[in-house]
Design a protein around this motif. Structure first.
Motif, mmCIF file in Angstrom:
data_model
loop_
_atom_site.group_PDB
_atom_site.id
_atom_site.type_symbol
_atom_site.label_atom_id
_atom_site.label_comp_id
_atom_site.label_asym_id
_atom_site.label_seq_id
_atom_site.Cartn_x
_atom_site.Cartn_y
_atom_site.Cartn_z
ATOM 1 N N ASP A 111 48.984 48.449 31.778
ATOM 2 C CA ASP A 111 49.636 49.546 31.052
ATOM 3 C C ASP A 111 48.651 50.255 30.133
ATOM 4 O O ASP A 111 48.660 51.506 30.022
ATOM 5 N N LEU A 112 47.806 49.479 29.464
ATOM 6 C CA LEU A 112 46.817 50.070 28.577
ATOM 7 C C LEU A 112 45.813 50.911 29.368
ATOM 8 O O LEU A 112 45.434 52.013 28.942
ATOM 9 N N ILE A 124 37.045 48.256 25.101
ATOM 10 C CA ILE A 124 37.281 49.478 25.884
ATOM 11 C C ILE A 124 35.988 50.291 25.885
ATOM 12 O O ILE A 124 35.336 50.469 24.853
ATOM 13 N N ARG A 125 35.688 50.818 27.065
ATOM 14 C CA ARG A 125 34.521 51.700 27.161
ATOM 15 C C ARG A 125 34.915 52.895 28.014
ATOM 16 O O ARG A 125 35.385 52.732 29.133
ATOM 17 N N TYR A 158 39.191 45.660 34.114
ATOM 18 C CA TYR A 158 39.758 46.730 34.927
ATOM 19 C C TYR A 158 38.876 47.969 34.765
ATOM 20 O O TYR A 158 38.288 48.211 33.695
ATOM 21 N N GLN A 159 38.840 48.778 35.800
ATOM 22 C CA GLN A 159 38.040 50.008 35.764
ATOM 23 C C GLN A 159 38.724 51.074 36.599
ATOM 24 O O GLN A 159 39.204 50.800 37.697
ATOM 25 N N GLN A 160 38.790 52.310 36.034
ATOM 26 C CA GLN A 160 39.348 53.457 36.744
ATOM 27 C C GLN A 160 38.443 54.671 36.520
ATOM 28 O O GLN A 160 37.805 54.803 35.464
ATOM 29 N N LYS A 161 38.458 55.578 37.484
ATOM 30 C CA LYS A 161 37.653 56.793 37.405
ATOM 31 C C LYS A 161 38.522 57.999 37.721
ATOM 32 O O LYS A 161 39.467 57.919 38.503
ATOM 33 N N ASP A 162 38.180 59.122 37.045
ATOM 34 C CA ASP A 162 38.743 60.404 37.438
ATOM 35 C C ASP A 162 37.590 61.389 37.623
ATOM 36 O O ASP A 162 36.424 60.977 37.672
ATOM 37 N N THR A 203 34.962 57.681 33.290
ATOM 38 C CA THR A 203 35.106 56.321 33.817
ATOM 39 C C THR A 203 35.653 55.452 32.696
ATOM 40 O O THR A 203 35.060 55.381 31.612
ATOM 41 N N TYR A 204 36.803 54.819 32.957
ATOM 42 C CA TYR A 204 37.463 53.995 31.944
ATOM 43 C C TYR A 204 37.308 52.512 32.324
ATOM 44 O O TYR A 204 37.615 52.121 33.452
ATOM 45 N N GLN A 205 36.843 51.710 31.363
ATOM 46 C CA GLN A 205 36.662 50.279 31.571
ATOM 47 C C GLN A 205 37.379 49.512 30.462
ATOM 48 O O GLN A 205 37.306 49.889 29.283
#
Length: 460
Positions: free
Chosen positions: A51-52, A84-85, A136-140, A144-146
Motif C-alpha cells: 500500500d505504501l 524509501i528512495r 519493493y521497486q516500481q518505475k514510471d 524509480t521508487y524503492q
C-alpha cells in the motif's frame, strides 16, 4: 524369579503416557498458533508495504518539495521501520521512517544503502548489519521508487510469542504432571488393592482361599477380580476333592489292611492250637489282598486318565459293542439285551471305549436283580450318537446323579460291603468319556433302574 526393580508400575505408565500426551498437545497447539500468527503478521506487513509503495507511485513526485508534501500528507499504516528512495532524472531523495518521522538524506539512510544486500526469497532480502527487509521497486516514466520495510519488529513479536509458548508449555507440563499423578493414583488404586489381597490370599496355598473383595470399577479390574474369584473357587473345590480323595483312599486301603493284619494275628495266636482257622483266614486274606489290588489298579487308572493325551481315530462302535457283548454275557447271570444299530462310527480310542462299556456293564450287573435284563443300546439321531446302558436296579436319586461320578462316592454312604467295589469305577468312566470327546448323563429307567447315556455330537 525375574527382577521387578526396573519394571515400571501401573501408575508410572499412566503418568508417562499422560505427560507425553499433554506435551504433544501443547507443542502442537503452540506450533499451530505460532505459524498462524507469524503468517498473519507477515501478510499484514506485506500488505502495508505494498500500500505504501502504491501511494508513493501515485504521488508523481518531481522534486524535494513534492516528496516532502507526500510524506507529510500520507497516513502510513506500516508499523515497521522503513527506508524509501525516490530516484528522478535529476536527483535522488532518501528517507528513513520511524514512527512517522522523516529525515531527508539521513546518515542512517546513507549507511543502509551502502551495505551489501542479499536477495533471499521473493521480496525478502538481508541487509548486512541491518537485518531482514521486504524490498519493493516500481518505475514510471519519470521516477524509480524503492521501498525497504524492516522485519525486526515482526521477528521480535514472534520471539516474544515463542517465549510465551515455552512458558505455556512448561506450565501445561507441570499441570499435566500433577493431574496425571492424581489420575494415575486414582486409576491404579483398585489394581494395587487387588494385588495386596491376592498376595494375602496366596500366603497359604494349602488351605481354602477366601474370595477377593472385588472393586466395582473400573470394569476391567472388576472383570479381573471376578475371574480370579472363579479361579479361587475352582482351586478350593479341587483342594476339597483332593482332601476327600486322600481321606477316602486311606479309608478304603485301611479296611483290607486291617483285615489282613487281623487274620495274620489270629493265625499266630491260634494257628497251632486250632489249625482249622488257617484255611479260612488265608481265604479271607486272599480276598482282601485282591480287593486292595483292584483298588490300587483303579487308582492308577484314574491317575493315568487325569494325565492322558490321546490321538482319536475312527472306530466302528457297532462292531466293537457286538464283540464286547458276546464275550461279556457268559460272565454275568442277567440277560444282556442288545439294541445296536449297524454302521455307527465315532472318533475315539478303542481300548478306552471297551473299558468304559465294561465298567458300565459291571455297574449295572452289581445293582440289578439277577432275573432282570441289562440293555446295551446304540443308535444315532440327527444331532448325536448315543450309547446307553440301562438296568432295573433301585435307581439313583436326582440329587446324587452327578455325585456318583466323584471319587469313592457310593450311593450307599455307609460304604458297606453288601455291594463290591471301591467307588472309583464311575469316576474313571467320566474321565475316559471326556478324553473321547463325549459326555455322559444319568436318567431314570422306568419303572425302576438307571440309564447311563454317552453322547457324541454329530457334525452338521
Amino acid at each position: 524369579m525375574p527382577k521387578t526393580k526396573d519394571t515400571p508400575t501401573y501408575e508410572q505408565l499412566i503418568n508417562q503416557a499422560i505427560r507425553r500426551l499433554m506435551l504433544t498437545i501443547t507443542l502442537l497447539v503452540s506450533l499451530i498458533t505460532l505459524i498462524m500468527v507469524g503468517a498473519q503478521q507477515t501478510l499484514n506487513t506485506t500488505r502495508e508495504a505494498r500500500d505504501l509503495m502504491t501511494s508513493l507511485n501515485q504521488a508523481n513526485i518531481k522534486d524535494v518539495p513534492s516528496f516532502v508534501q507526500w510524506n507529510n500528507t500520507t497516513t502510513r499504516n506500516t508499523k515497521q521501520p522503513a527506508f524509501i528512495r525516490v530516484t528522478t532524472k535529476k536527483a535522488t531523495w532518501t528517507t528513513a521512517t520511524k514512527t512517522k518521522r522523516t529525515i531527508i538524506t539521513t546518515p542512517s539512510s546513507k549507511a543502509f544503502f551502502a551495505k551489501h544486500q542479499t536477495k533471499l526469497v521473493g521480496p525478502l532480502v538481508y541487509v548486512q548489519d541491518f537485518g531482514f527487509f521486504l524490498s519493493y521497486q516500481q518505475k514510471d516514466s519519470h521516477n524509480t521508487y524503492q521501498l525497504w520495510v524492516s522485519l525486526r519488529r515482526l521477528f521480535n513479536s514472534l520471539f516474544i510469542l515463542i517465549l510465551l509458548m515455552i512458558a505455556v508449555t512448561i506450565a501445561a507440563l507441570a499441570l499435566g504432571t500433577w493431574w496425571a499423578h492424581r489420575l494415575a493414583g486414582r486409576l491404579s488404586e483398585p489394581t494395587i488393592k487387588l494385588l495386596h489381597e491376592t498376595r494375602y490370599t496366596s500366603n497359604n496355598p494349602d488351605s481354602d482361599q477366601p474370595t477377593l473383595d472385588v472393586p466395582a470399577s473400573p470394569r476391567e479390574i472388576n472383570d479381573l477380580g471376578r475371574a480370579f474369584n472363579e479361579l479361587l473357587v475352582t482351586q478350593n473345590q479341587r483342594l476339597q476333592h483332593e482332601r476327600q480323595f486322600i481321606s477316602d483312599a486311606s479309608h478304603e486301603l485301611r479296611t483290607p489292611i486291617a483285615a489282613i493284619r487281623g487274620n495274620l494275628s489270629l493265625i499266630r495266636r491260634r494257628g497251632d492250637a486250632h489249625p482249622e482257622v488257617i484255611p479260612e483266614s488265608l481265604q479271607f486274606i486272599d480276598e482282601e489282598s485282591l480287593r486292595m489290588q483292584h483298588l490300587i489298579e483303579n487308582l492308577l487308572h484314574l491317575s493315568r486318565a487325569d494325565r492322558a493325551k490321546l490321538t482319536l481315530t475312527d472306530q466302528d462302535l457297532s462292531t466293537l459293542l457286538l464283540s464286547l457283548a458276546e464275550h461279556y454275557q457268559p460272565s454275568i447271570d442277567q440277560p444282556l439285551d442288545l439294541e445296536i444299530d449297524a454302521g455307527i462310527h465315532v472318533q475315539g480310542n478303542a481300548e478306552m471305549l471297551q473299558q468304559i462299556v465294561v465298567a458300565l456293564l459291571d455297574n449295572a450287573h452289581k445293582y440289578s436283580p439277577h432275573d432282570q435284563p441289562i440293555t446295551l443300546r446304540l443308535h444315532q439321531t440327527d444331532t448325536a450318537i448315543e450309547l446307553a446302558v440301562a438296568d432295573h436296579g433301585d435307581g439313583i436319586p436326582d440329587d446324587q446323579k452327578q455325585a456318583v461320578f466323584q471319587r469313592f462316592y457310593r450311593v450307599d454312604q455307609s460304604h458297606s460291603q453288601a455291594v463290591e467295589g471301591s467307588g472309583l469305577g464311575l469316576a474313571i468312566v467320566q474321565q475316559l468319556v471326556a478324553l473321547n470327546q463325549a459326555t455322559i448323563k444319568i436318567s431314570d429307567n422306568h419303572p425302576t433302574g438307571s440309564i447311563f447315556t454317552i453322547s457324541w455330537p454329530v457334525a452338521k
